[in-house]
Design a protein around this motif. Structure first.
Motif, PDB file in Angstrom:
ATOM      1  N   GLU A 228       0.825  -1.201   0.000  1.00 57.31           N
ATOM      2  CA  GLU A 228       0.000   0.000   0.000  1.00 57.31           C
ATOM      3  C   GLU A 228       0.859   1.250   0.000  1.00 57.31           C
ATOM      4  OE1 GLU A 228      -2.642  -0.048   3.341  1.00 57.31           O
ATOM      5  OE2 GLU A 228      -4.162  -1.254   2.270  1.00 57.31           O
ATOM      6  N   VAL A 229       0.386   2.248  -0.734  1.00 60.39           N
ATOM      7  CA  VAL A 229       0.993   3.576  -0.685  1.00 60.39           C
ATOM      8  C   VAL A 229      -0.082   4.558  -0.236  1.00 60.39           C
ATOM      9  CG1 VAL A 229       1.903   5.490  -2.060  1.00 60.39           C
ATOM     10  CG2 VAL A 229       2.768   3.181  -2.417  1.00 60.39           C
ATOM     11  N   VAL A 230       0.238   5.313   0.805  1.00 60.38           N
ATOM     12  CA  VAL A 230      -0.652   6.358   1.288  1.00 60.38           C
ATOM     13  C   VAL A 230      -0.132   7.691   0.772  1.00 60.38           C
ATOM     14  CG1 VAL A 230      -1.634   7.511   3.302  1.00 60.38           C
ATOM     15  CG2 VAL A 230      -1.230   5.043   3.345  1.00 60.38           C
ATOM     16  N   ALA A 231      -0.974   8.414   0.057  1.00 55.03           N
ATOM     17  CA  ALA A 231      -0.631   9.755  -0.388  1.00 55.03           C
ATOM     18  C   ALA A 231      -0.890  10.706   0.778  1.00 55.03           C
ATOM     19  CB  ALA A 231      -1.454  10.136  -1.607  1.00 55.03           C
ATOM     20  N   GLY A 232       0.182  11.143   1.433  1.00 52.40           N
ATOM     21  CA  GLY A 232       0.055  11.869   2.691  1.00 52.40           C
ATOM     22  C   GLY A 232      -0.750  13.141   2.609  1.00 52.40           C
ATOM     23  N   GLY A 235      -4.520  11.951   1.370  1.00 53.73           N
ATOM     24  CA  GLY A 235      -5.163  10.924   2.174  1.00 53.73           C
ATOM     25  C   GLY A 235      -5.595   9.701   1.406  1.00 53.73           C
ATOM     26  N   THR A 237      -5.305   6.118  -0.315  1.00 50.35           N
ATOM     27  CA  THR A 237      -4.510   4.906  -0.173  1.00 50.35           C
ATOM     28  C   THR A 237      -4.647   4.073  -1.437  1.00 50.35           C
ATOM     29  OG1 THR A 237      -4.756   4.860   2.240  1.00 50.35           O
ATOM     30  CG2 THR A 237      -4.132   2.797   1.159  1.00 50.35           C
ATOM     31  N   LEU A 274       7.614   9.748   3.752  1.00 55.38           N
ATOM     32  CA  LEU A 274       7.245  10.145   5.110  1.00 55.38           C
ATOM     33  C   LEU A 274       7.311   8.980   6.086  1.00 55.38           C
ATOM     34  CD1 LEU A 274       4.188  12.446   4.297  1.00 55.38           C
ATOM     35  CD2 LEU A 274       6.577  13.109   4.627  1.00 55.38           C
ATOM     36  N   ALA A 275       7.043   7.778   5.622  1.00 59.06           N
ATOM     37  CA  ALA A 275       7.085   6.598   6.491  1.00 59.06           C
ATOM     38  C   ALA A 275       7.219   5.357   5.623  1.00 59.06           C
ATOM     39  CB  ALA A 275       5.828   6.516   7.359  1.00 59.06           C
ATOM     40  N   ARG A 307       3.742  -1.122   3.541  1.00 56.84           N
ATOM     41  CA  ARG A 307       3.132   0.206   3.424  1.00 56.84           C
ATOM     42  C   ARG A 307       4.196   1.291   3.313  1.00 56.84           C
ATOM     43  NH1 ARG A 307       0.944   3.822   7.493  1.00 56.84           N
ATOM     44  NH2 ARG A 307      -1.027   4.767   6.852  1.00 56.84           N
ATOM     45  N   VAL A 309       4.290   5.732   3.071  1.00 54.22           N
ATOM     46  CA  VAL A 309       3.576   7.000   3.094  1.00 54.22           C
ATOM     47  C   VAL A 309       4.446   8.020   2.360  1.00 54.22           C
ATOM     48  CG1 VAL A 309       2.484   8.794   4.493  1.00 54.22           C
ATOM     49  CG2 VAL A 309       2.516   6.406   5.295  1.00 54.22           C
ATOM     50  N   ASP A 311       4.878  11.939   0.359  1.00 54.56           N
ATOM     51  CA  ASP A 311       4.467  13.341   0.455  1.00 54.56           C
ATOM     52  C   ASP A 311       3.884  13.801  -0.879  1.00 54.56           C
ATOM     53  OD1 ASP A 311       4.077  15.900   1.402  1.00 54.56           O
ATOM     54  OD2 ASP A 311       6.147  16.522   1.056  1.00 54.56           O
TER      55      ASP A 311
END
Length: 312
Positions: A228-232, A235, A237, A274-275, A307, A309, A311
């Protein structure tokens, strides 16, 4: 267009060597183009969505590039040779610099073929600084194929010229000399030369070697798993399947990141992390930058875990 995309007009086309054409650009309105530092490149935006990266190598800050007509390439250089003429207006992107000239006590430059383009800009920069503590080994197939040869030969004993048809391949250990603290080694050229220099520099202090590649290092995608990639910022995913890049997975959700080479070579798609831990598969970041885990090239690299995260 991205913010650094612009139109430029070709003000000069010259033949630097056999199959190497030089192009100089200016702003069509007469305004000054942005400044650049040695090692910077621009992207030429060609028909059918193609983009090709070329090092800026003009004197006195001019926006000039040198393009080798590569018969085994992807067709961009051949199109440039066949189609671009003085007076043409084209789109470019940049400049950006992922191959900057680091501070050092002394410099060793090794250039193969068209890899001379970023290197000659660095040599000129050191001369402007009145720093003469450098030496250059420059190889090519033949003298006729080697761009900027007359200018380089004029720099005297600090330069070694190695045309392959006269002297064979570059003697990498001789070009490097003995390992010395405070030395920066810069190499640009074909992959076999880069690999040879990399092997020879493994006994040198960490951070000594700086390289720029034309083609990507092959990555083994066997066993890749979805993550998973979260677009910080937004928001969103996104699940990135095996065989799909982070870049494409985000684009499918309307999150577009500027890209150019699509191969992890140019740095256009560099994105802040970011993470999460990155499985770096680019051909650009140094080992120190990979360990820092603060950026990734989303066109090629993936996650080491479940996962990430970003920016975006």
């Amino acid at each position: 267009m991205t913010d650094d995309t612009r139109e430029v007009v070709v003000t000069e086309r010259v033949q630097h060597a056999h199959d190497v054409v030089g192009l100089t650009f200016a702003d069509p309105s007469g305004a000054a183009l942005p400044g650049w530092q040695a090692g910077a490149h621009i992207d030429l935006l060609l028909p059918e969505g193609r983009a090709r990266q070329y090092s800026l190598c003009g004197s006195d800050g001019a926006w000039s590039i040198a393009v080798l007509n590569a018969p085994d390439g992807r067709g961009g250089s051949a199109w440039i040779h066949d189609n671009i003429r003085e007076g043409d207006v084209i789109q470019v992107r940049g400049p950006r610099n992922k191959f900057p000239l680091a501070a050092a006590q002394r410099y060793v430059f090794i250039a193969g073929g068209i890899g001379i383009t970023p290197i000659i800009a660095m040599v000129r920069e050191l001369e402007r600084r009145e720093n003469q503590n450098w030496r250059l080994t420059y190889g090519g197939r033949s003298r006729e194929s080697m761009a900027f040869l007359r200018e380089i030969e004029g720099r005297g004993e600090r330069v070694s010229i190695a045309p392959q048809d006269e002297t064979g391949l570059i003697d990498v250990p001789a070009a490097l000399g003995q390992p010395r603290i405070g030395t920066a080694v810069y190499c640009c050229g074909p992959e076999p030369l880069l690999r040879a220099v990399d092997r020879a520099c493994r006994s040198w202090p960490p951070g000594t070697l700086h390289v720029e590649r034309f083609t990507p290092v092959e990555a083994d995608g066997t066993g890749d798993e979805p993550f998973e990639v979260v677009a910080g910022r937004s928001g969103v995913t996104v699940t990135v399947p095996a065989g799909v890049s982070v870049l494409d997975a985000l684009a499918d959700q309307g999150i577009h990141i500027a890209t150019s080479c699509g191969e992890g070579v140019c740095g256009t798609c560099e994105t802040k992390v970011l993470a999460g831990e990155v499985d770096h598969r680019d051909s650009l970041l140094t080992e120190e930058e990979r360990t820092a885990n603060t950026v990734m090239m989303v066109c090629r690299s993936r996650a080491r875990g479940a996962r990430l995260v970003l920016d975006v």
